[in-house]
Design a protein around this motif. Structure first.
Motif, PDB file in Angstrom:
ATOM      1  N   GLY A  12      17.491  -4.432 -11.112  1.00  0.00           N
ATOM      2  CA  GLY A  12      16.628  -5.338 -11.857  1.00  0.00           C
ATOM      3  C   GLY A  12      15.344  -5.624 -11.127  1.00  0.00           C
ATOM      4  N   ALA A  13      14.293  -4.848 -11.422  1.00  0.00           N
ATOM      5  CA  ALA A  13      12.999  -5.061 -10.769  1.00  0.00           C
ATOM      6  C   ALA A  13      11.900  -4.409 -11.581  1.00  0.00           C
ATOM      7  CB  ALA A  13      13.008  -4.490  -9.350  1.00  0.00           C
ATOM      8  N   THR A  14      10.799  -5.107 -11.741  1.00  0.00           N
ATOM      9  CA  THR A  14       9.639  -4.534 -12.409  1.00  0.00           C
ATOM     10  C   THR A  14       8.843  -3.697 -11.411  1.00  0.00           C
ATOM     11  OG1 THR A  14       8.205  -6.398 -11.834  1.00  0.00           O
ATOM     12  CG2 THR A  14       9.478  -6.568 -13.895  1.00  0.00           C
ATOM     13  N   TYR A  15       7.903  -2.920 -11.938  1.00  0.00           N
ATOM     14  CA  TYR A  15       6.989  -2.202 -11.060  1.00  0.00           C
ATOM     15  C   TYR A  15       6.215  -3.182 -10.184  1.00  0.00           C
ATOM     16  CZ  TYR A  15       2.704  -0.160  -9.377  1.00  0.00           C
ATOM     17  OH  TYR A  15       1.666   0.197  -8.556  1.00  0.00           O
ATOM     18  N   GLY A  16       5.749  -4.278 -10.774  1.00  0.00           N
ATOM     19  CA  GLY A  16       4.964  -5.254 -10.017  1.00  0.00           C
ATOM     20  C   GLY A  16       5.728  -5.830  -8.844  1.00  0.00           C
ATOM     21  N   GLU A  17       7.017  -6.097  -9.028  1.00  0.00           N
ATOM     22  CA  GLU A  17       7.827  -6.617  -7.933  1.00  0.00           C
ATOM     23  C   GLU A  17       7.981  -5.582  -6.820  1.00  0.00           C
ATOM     24  OE1 GLU A  17      10.735  -9.758 -10.293  1.00  0.00           O
ATOM     25  OE2 GLU A  17      11.138  -7.594 -10.430  1.00  0.00           O
ATOM     26  N   GLN A  18       8.160  -4.331  -7.210  1.00  0.00           N
ATOM     27  CA  GLN A  18       8.266  -3.281  -6.192  1.00  0.00           C
ATOM     28  C   GLN A  18       6.953  -3.113  -5.433  1.00  0.00           C
ATOM     29  OE1 GLN A  18      10.547   0.329  -7.669  1.00  0.00           O
ATOM     30  NE2 GLN A  18      10.443  -0.875  -9.563  1.00  0.00           N
ATOM     31  N   LEU A  19       5.847  -3.166  -6.145  1.00  0.00           N
ATOM     32  CA  LEU A  19       4.545  -3.052  -5.500  1.00  0.00           C
ATOM     33  C   LEU A  19       4.336  -4.181  -4.500  1.00  0.00           C
ATOM     34  CD1 LEU A  19       1.700  -1.862  -5.190  1.00  0.00           C
ATOM     35  CD2 LEU A  19       1.001  -3.253  -7.163  1.00  0.00           C
ATOM     36  N   ALA A  20       4.722  -5.398  -4.868  1.00  0.00           N
ATOM     37  CA  ALA A  20       4.553  -6.540  -3.963  1.00  0.00           C
ATOM     38  C   ALA A  20       5.347  -6.340  -2.686  1.00  0.00           C
ATOM     39  CB  ALA A  20       4.978  -7.830  -4.666  1.00  0.00           C
ATOM     40  N   VAL A  21       6.562  -5.812  -2.807  1.00  0.00           N
ATOM     41  CA  VAL A  21       7.377  -5.557  -1.615  1.00  0.00           C
ATOM     42  C   VAL A  21       6.733  -4.463  -0.760  1.00  0.00           C
ATOM     43  CG1 VAL A  21       9.605  -4.713  -0.786  1.00  0.00           C
ATOM     44  CG2 VAL A  21       9.522  -6.341  -2.676  1.00  0.00           C
ATOM     45  N   ALA A  22       6.268  -3.384  -1.398  1.00  0.00           N
ATOM     46  CA  ALA A  22       5.650  -2.289  -0.651  1.00  0.00           C
ATOM     47  C   ALA A  22       4.400  -2.764   0.087  1.00  0.00           C
ATOM     48  CB  ALA A  22       5.300  -1.145  -1.600  1.00  0.00           C
ATOM     49  N   GLN A  23       3.582  -3.572  -0.568  1.00  0.00           N
ATOM     50  CA  GLN A  23       2.367  -4.067   0.083  1.00  0.00           C
ATOM     51  C   GLN A  23       2.692  -5.046   1.202  1.00  0.00           C
ATOM     52  OE1 GLN A  23       0.264  -5.413  -3.473  1.00  0.00           O
ATOM     53  NE2 GLN A  23      -1.033  -3.588  -3.441  1.00  0.00           N
ATOM     54  N   ALA A  24       3.717  -5.869   1.013  1.00  0.00           N
ATOM     55  CA  ALA A  24       4.150  -6.776   2.080  1.00  0.00           C
ATOM     56  C   ALA A  24       4.687  -5.977   3.259  1.00  0.00           C
ATOM     57  CB  ALA A  24       5.210  -7.736   1.554  1.00  0.00           C
TER      58      ALA A  24
END
Length: 310
Positions: A12-24
């Motif tokens: 359960g994860a949107t693209y936006g949530e994955q992007l936020a984790v990758a950028q963090a």
């Protein structure tokens, strides 16, 4: 030790949530952002639904600049090897040469049934994996201007232009993992730059690393040409209350996780528990991050653990 963030978006994860984790993860100094390649939640409803691993990584490649990106692992049952080679080479170009391909035989039968994907026997899946590895690497390493041909039991290629080429030379690093006793070590020794053991006890990892090291030697490769890695679930906190709170969010028991992951507990506890894994020869740790909204979790690990062991 190098630490890499690893997420399971099918839960359960949107693209936006994955992007936020990758950028963090990039900002905090983690070595890579990896994601699973699944289309079906192992538990829960998986809302809002799955995201495709390589579509996601291609988009993240354009929104990051230094962190490496990859899959742990792409399933050979999901894609034909020719299009897979094109996809990964394209994302490698989009990222400026930061891609790694984890490739496995596929194992989760319910997702195959749910999306109409054939799920052959274990033997056939491994046969297909071996052919896919030969084809993908063959396409990438065929000199420009020449064509690539392959005739196997499951795949046949005739006169392929073997394009596009990836940015990395001779090709993006390949990650192979698992606990298979014979074919897995042999495939790793032939094709992989890294061997991974996910979520296993130390004695199991030690036995498998030894098998892979023997296969690497038999293949005539230098011993230090293989990187050894392990994956563990993360549940860290500055105190027991914070550890318990984070365990509750992901629906897990602290004692259960503590019994099978060295990344559970306070930072001091985690540093101590990773010591034996470092002595075993583990050079990379994939940090399975299950609550993608809790970026402070990664900050704690980076500040209190990675800073000491990285």
């Amino acid at each position: 030790m190098e630490f890499r963030v690893f997420v399971e978006p099918q839960q359960g994860a949107t693209y936006g949530e994955q992007l936020a984790v990758a950028q963090a993860a990039e900002r905090l100094g983690f070595g890579a952002f990896f994601r699973s390649d699944h289309y079906f939640a192992m538990s829960g409803d998986g809302l809002p639904g799955p995201t495709d691993s390589w579509v996601t990584l291609g988009a993240i490649a354009r929104e990051t600049s230094s962190i490496r990106l990859g899959t742990l692992v792409t399933s050979a049952t999901f894609r034909y090897p020719g299009p897979l080679a094109i996809t990964v080479a394209q994302v490698d170009e989009m990222s400026g040469g930061r891609v790694e391909l984890g490739l496995g035989s596929g194992w989760f039968e319910p997702e195959h049934r749910a999306y109409g994907i054939p799920f052959p026997s274990v033997r056939e899946r491994f046969d297909r994996l071996g052919e896919q590895l030969a084809i993908v690497t063959g396409l990438w390493t065929t000199p420009s201007g020449e064509t690539f041909d392959y005739s196997g039991e499951h795949y046949t290629l005739n006169g392929s232009p073997a394009l596009p080429k990836p940015v990395q030379s001779p090709h993006p690093p390949i990650v192979i993992g698992g606990t298979g006793a014979k074919r897995t070590p042999e495939l790793a020794a032939k094709y992989a730059a890294e061997f991974n053991v996910p979520f296993v006890p130390k004695d199991v990892a030690e036995k498998q690393f030894r098998r892979v090291a023997d296969a690497v030697e038999a293949a005539g490769r230098p011993a230090d040409s293989m990187v050894y890695s392990a994956a563990f679930v993360l549940c860290a906190g500055r105190d027991e209350a914070e550890v318990a709170r984070r365990a509750g969010v992901i629906g897990r028991e602290v004692d259960e996780m503590r019994s099978n992951s060295p990344l559970v507990g306070t930072p001091a506890e985690i540093v101590d528990k990773l010591g034996p894994w470092r002595e075993l020869g583990v050079q990379r740790i994939y940090v399975q991050t299950l609550d993608l909204s809790d970026l402070e979790h990664l900050e704690l690990l980076a500040e209190e653990v990675v800073s000491q062991l990285g």
